[in-house]
Design a protein around this motif. Structure first.
Motif, PDB file in Angstrom:
ATOM      1  N   TYR A   1       8.993  56.481  13.266  1.00 32.75           N
ATOM      2  CA  TYR A   1       9.582  56.526  11.926  1.00 32.75           C
ATOM      3  C   TYR A   1      10.405  57.791  11.730  1.00 32.75           C
ATOM      4  O   TYR A   1      11.514  57.741  11.167  1.00 32.75           O
ATOM      5  CB  TYR A   1       8.475  56.448  10.881  1.00 32.75           C
TER       6      TYR A   1
ATOM      7  N   LYS B   1      16.313  50.001  12.856  1.00 30.91           N
ATOM      8  CA  LYS B   1      15.010  49.919  13.513  1.00 30.91           C
ATOM      9  C   LYS B   1      15.061  49.046  14.760  1.00 30.91           C
ATOM     10  O   LYS B   1      14.504  49.403  15.799  1.00 30.91           O
ATOM     11  CB  LYS B   1      13.977  49.375  12.524  1.00 30.91           C
TER      12      LYS B   1
ATOM     13  N   ALA C   1       7.597  50.936  10.555  1.00 31.99           N
ATOM     14  CA  ALA C   1       8.634  51.325  11.514  1.00 31.99           C
ATOM     15  C   ALA C   1       8.176  51.173  12.957  1.00 31.99           C
ATOM     16  O   ALA C   1       8.963  51.353  13.883  1.00 31.99           O
ATOM     17  CB  ALA C   1       9.064  52.772  11.264  1.00 31.99           C
TER      18      ALA C   1
END
Length: 252
Positions: free
Chosen positions: A191, A201, A234
């Motif tokens: 993250y 991502k 994430a």
């Protein structure tokens, strides 16, 4: 004319022993008298062919079928479990080694080196003693979880980059900065890299998975650390795995 020895029954006898294995003397006793003088060379040939594993020393020399043989990975897993269970309490190297029993002790040094190189455990020195602690306990002590202090700087809002392509060279400067901010602990949250780099991502995940397959990075689960929801979100979720991979270590 020399008659070749059929090793199939010998291999069946070894496999039947499972994780207990068989001693060299036991296996030699299963070789017919006409070939018993060749037992050492027979075992050597089988070992070279990969059909048996050994010898492992435990008073006597033991051999195993490949599927039942002790491995360094088993020792690594046991060490991680022992240190994770110890929490923030430091464990001495000698105390750790004493708890590794049987054939797994053969792999102790190699397993310890592998765990350190991947930053799954942390080594500390005090006087003449060497101590170990699991990385999760260190992360928690450094307040890298959701109970961080209110004064701690908050990351900038995530703005995906227009550049879809990302490389390991793009990540490394950010990784090294985050590592330094953590006091040298090389386990960094995916993250944090994503927010600082400003990359989508999916693109970051794709790169990290590819580099992990190449052995250039290692990816790790949350384990006992209580990460915030955005950190979990994430993370990389692999098919069939319950927990996401939320941290990464870049290898030198």
């Amino acid at each position: 004319m020399r008659v070749e020895f059929d090793t199939s029954k010998l291999l069946e006898h070894l496999a039947a022993a499972g994780v207990k294995g068989r001693t060299k003397a036991d296996l030699a006793g299963k070789i017919p008298p006409s070939h018993r003088s060749e037992s050492a060379s027979i075992l050597k040939e089988l070992r070279s062919a990969g059909t048996i594993k050994g010898p492992f020393k435990n008073r006597s020399d033991y051999y195993f079928s490949p599927q039942f043989a002790p491995t360094s990975a088993q020792t690594e897993g046991l060490i991680e479990t022992l240190l994770r269970d110890a929490g923030a309490k430091l464990t001495t190297k000698s105390g750790l080694e004493e708890r590794i029993k049987g054939f797994l002790k053969v792999f102790f040094k190699d397993a310890l080196a592998a765990l350190k190189s991947e930053a799954r455990i942390v080594e500390l020195r005090g006087g003449r003693s060497t101590y170990y602690v699991h990385r999760d306990a260190v992360l928690e002590q450094l307040r890298l979880t959701d109970d961080s202090e209110a004064e701690a700087p908050r990351p900038l809002p995530f703005q995906p980059s227009q550049h879809a392509h990302v490389t390991l060279e793009d990540i490394r400067p950010i990784y090294e900065t985050l590592k330094a901010e953590q006091g040298g602990i090389g386990t960094v949250k995916i993250y944090d890299i994503m927010t600082r780099l400003g990359v989508a991502k999916e693109n970051l995940h794709r790169l990290l998975i590819e580099e992990a397959k190449s052995g250039l990075v290692s990816l790790h689960r949350a384990s006992t650390a209580k990460f915030p929801s955005e950190v979990i979100e994430a993370g990389i979720r692999l098919e069939g795995e319950l927990e996401p991979l939320v941290t990464v270590v870049l290898k030198d």
